[in-house]
Design a protein around this motif. Structure first.
Motif, PDB file in Angstrom:
ATOM      1  N   SER A 119       0.817  -1.216   0.000  1.00 54.62           N
ATOM      2  CA  SER A 119       0.000   0.000   0.000  1.00 54.62           C
ATOM      3  C   SER A 119       0.849   1.263   0.000  1.00 54.62           C
ATOM      4  O   SER A 119       1.984   1.276   0.489  1.00 54.62           O
ATOM      5  CB  SER A 119      -0.899   0.006   1.250  1.00 54.62           C
ATOM      6  OG  SER A 119      -1.609   1.215   1.355  1.00 54.62           O
ATOM      7  N   GLY A 120       0.255   2.322  -0.542  1.00 54.09           N
ATOM      8  CA  GLY A 120       0.873   3.635  -0.511  1.00 54.09           C
ATOM      9  C   GLY A 120       0.229   4.538   0.521  1.00 54.09           C
ATOM     10  O   GLY A 120       0.415   5.754   0.483  1.00 54.09           O
ATOM     11  N   THR A 121      -0.528   3.959   1.468  1.00 52.98           N
ATOM     12  CA  THR A 121      -1.221   4.755   2.472  1.00 52.98           C
ATOM     13  C   THR A 121      -0.248   5.563   3.322  1.00 52.98           C
ATOM     14  O   THR A 121       0.877   5.122   3.597  1.00 52.98           O
ATOM     15  CB  THR A 121      -2.077   3.864   3.388  1.00 52.98           C
ATOM     16  OG1 THR A 121      -2.737   4.681   4.368  1.00 52.98           O
ATOM     17  CG2 THR A 121      -1.236   2.836   4.114  1.00 52.98           C
ATOM     18  N   ASN A 122      -0.695   6.738   3.736  1.00 59.62           N
ATOM     19  CA  ASN A 122       0.092   7.571   4.642  1.00 59.62           C
ATOM     20  C   ASN A 122      -0.264   7.321   6.100  1.00 59.62           C
ATOM     21  O   ASN A 122       0.258   8.003   6.989  1.00 59.62           O
ATOM     22  CB  ASN A 122      -0.124   9.059   4.309  1.00 59.62           C
ATOM     23  CG  ASN A 122       0.464   9.440   2.958  1.00 59.62           C
ATOM     24  OD1 ASN A 122       1.554   9.003   2.601  1.00 59.62           O
ATOM     25  ND2 ASN A 122      -0.264  10.253   2.199  1.00 59.62           N
ATOM     26  N   ASP A 123      -1.149   6.368   6.334  1.00 61.25           N
ATOM     27  CA  ASP A 123      -1.569   6.049   7.699  1.00 61.25           C
ATOM     28  C   ASP A 123      -0.423   5.333   8.414  1.00 61.25           C
ATOM     29  O   ASP A 123      -0.088   4.195   8.067  1.00 61.25           O
ATOM     30  CB  ASP A 123      -2.808   5.158   7.655  1.00 61.25           C
ATOM     31  CG  ASP A 123      -3.349   4.843   9.042  1.00 61.25           C
ATOM     32  OD1 ASP A 123      -2.714   5.244  10.038  1.00 61.25           O
ATOM     33  OD2 ASP A 123      -4.412   4.199   9.132  1.00 61.25           O
ATOM     34  N   PRO A 124       0.194   5.961   9.422  1.00 59.05           N
ATOM     35  CA  PRO A 124       1.332   5.319  10.097  1.00 59.05           C
ATOM     36  C   PRO A 124       0.931   4.085  10.890  1.00 59.05           C
ATOM     37  O   PRO A 124       1.795   3.276  11.253  1.00 59.05           O
ATOM     38  CB  PRO A 124       1.858   6.424  11.028  1.00 59.05           C
ATOM     39  CG  PRO A 124       0.672   7.303  11.279  1.00 59.05           C
ATOM     40  CD  PRO A 124      -0.135   7.271  10.012  1.00 59.05           C
ATOM     41  N   SER A 176       5.546  -0.867   1.561  1.00 57.37           N
ATOM     42  CA  SER A 176       5.089   0.399   1.005  1.00 57.37           C
ATOM     43  C   SER A 176       5.272   0.393  -0.507  1.00 57.37           C
ATOM     44  O   SER A 176       6.262  -0.127  -1.027  1.00 57.37           O
ATOM     45  CB  SER A 176       5.876   1.557   1.618  1.00 57.37           C
ATOM     46  OG  SER A 176       5.616   2.767   0.930  1.00 57.37           O
ATOM     47  N   ARG A 185       6.091   2.797  -2.099  1.00 56.79           N
ATOM     48  CA  ARG A 185       7.223   3.685  -2.380  1.00 56.79           C
ATOM     49  C   ARG A 185       8.555   2.937  -2.340  1.00 56.79           C
ATOM     50  O   ARG A 185       9.591   3.493  -2.716  1.00 56.79           O
ATOM     51  CB  ARG A 185       7.230   4.838  -1.371  1.00 56.79           C
ATOM     52  CG  ARG A 185       6.078   5.826  -1.570  1.00 56.79           C
ATOM     53  CD  ARG A 185       6.115   6.951  -0.551  1.00 56.79           C
ATOM     54  NE  ARG A 185       5.697   6.489   0.764  1.00 56.79           N
ATOM     55  CZ  ARG A 185       4.434   6.433   1.165  1.00 56.79           C
ATOM     56  NH1 ARG A 185       3.467   6.798   0.345  1.00 56.79           N
ATOM     57  NH2 ARG A 185       4.123   6.015   2.374  1.00 56.79           N
TER      58      ARG A 185
END
Length: 286
Positions: free
Chosen positions: A142-147, A163, A165
């Motif tokens: 996933s590319g989520t920004n949820d830490p 990630s 990224r």
């Protein structure tokens, strides 16, 4: 007269004297035998040349499934796996519900899934698989920004988190490690693991909880949602289980304090709990 043996000068090998046998060409050593005495790099190349090679206990090729909402991601992962003989892609789907149906058939050992899948979120997928015997191992990609996403994946029984990224090779390495029995995650600070139970609810369950907070009875809920009372009771049982509460009063107290931002601590077992829910839990025991 029996055969005798003799040697020629400069030739120490014994020779049998008698009827000559067929002449055979010297056997070539196998690639693996040749590699046994070769440098490490060559040995590794030979060991990786077959489809049945193993890596720390994993037997390849491994059947893999993909579930992601993006057709572009699906196509990219398809190409990535096709270039690696350790993996065999057997399924590509775009929503969580279809993925779960396929997982029940046990057609693959490992799956790569997105964090935000249509129909069912990755949380719901992981929760459902935790109740399924011999479920495939899940790597969330996933590319989520949820830490908190990696920690939640770990908490819900996932085998890895990567990630989008990260370099593509990272995903392949994680898949191989998971196939060998490892769990692979980025650094996870369990003290910061998200504890908001509302995030685990479906839209229908959120609406039901909101209606409970407005004081609606089961009859009113059944009329509002256009279903039977038995269906409402079924949804309420699922709702209470997800919220880890025992009754309507605790669910309402929890909802109201979450709504007003007064969510506080955690139960001794580690589940986060609001002060109002704690009072409701105490009153239910008294």
């Amino acid at each position: 007269m029996g055969s005798t043996s003799s040697t020629k000068l400069g030739d120490e090998r014994p020779r049998a004297v008698g009827r000559p046998g067929p002449i055979r060409a010297p056997e070539r050593p196998s690639a693996q035998a040749a590699a046994d005495g070769a440098p490490t790099a060559l040995r590794q190349k030979v060991e990786r040349s077959g489809d049945d090679r193993s890596e720390a206990g994993a037997t390849f090729p491994i059947d893999v499934a993909i579930a992601d909402k993006s057709p572009l991601i699906l196509a990219g992962l398809d190409a990535l796996l096709a270039d690696d003989r350790r993996f065999n892609l057997v399924l590509k789907v775009t929503d969580g519900e279809e993925f779960l149906d396929a997982a029940k058939l046990q057609r693959f050992q490992i799956a790569i899934i997105g964090w935000q899948l249509p129909t069912l979120h990755a949380r719901e997928v992981l929760r459902a698989l935790s109740r399924q015997p011999s479920a495939p191992k899940i790597v969330v990609y996933s590319g989520t920004n949820d830490p908190a996403a990696p920690a939640e994946t770990l908490q819900l029984g996932g085998a890895g988190f990567v990630s989008k990224r990260a370099p593509p090779e990272r995903l392949l390495d994680v898949l191989a490690s998971v196939a060998a029995g490892d769990m692979v995650f980025p650094f996870v600070d369990i003290r910061k693991m998200r504890a908001d139970p509302l995030e685990n609810l479906t839209l229908r369950e959120r609406s039901l909880l909101s209606a409970l907070g407005s004081g609606h009875t089961n009859n009113q809920l059944a009329k509002d949602f256009g279903v039977s009372i038995n269906t409402i009771k079924f949804h309420l049982r699922n709702l209470f289980e997800k919220l880890e509460v025992r009754n309507r009063a605790q669910a309402i107290a929890l909802f109201l304090e979450m709504k007003h931002g007064s969510w506080t601590g955690a139960t001794p077992g580690g589940r986060a709990e609001s002060a109002g829910a704690a009072r409701a839990r105490k009153s239910s025991r008294d």
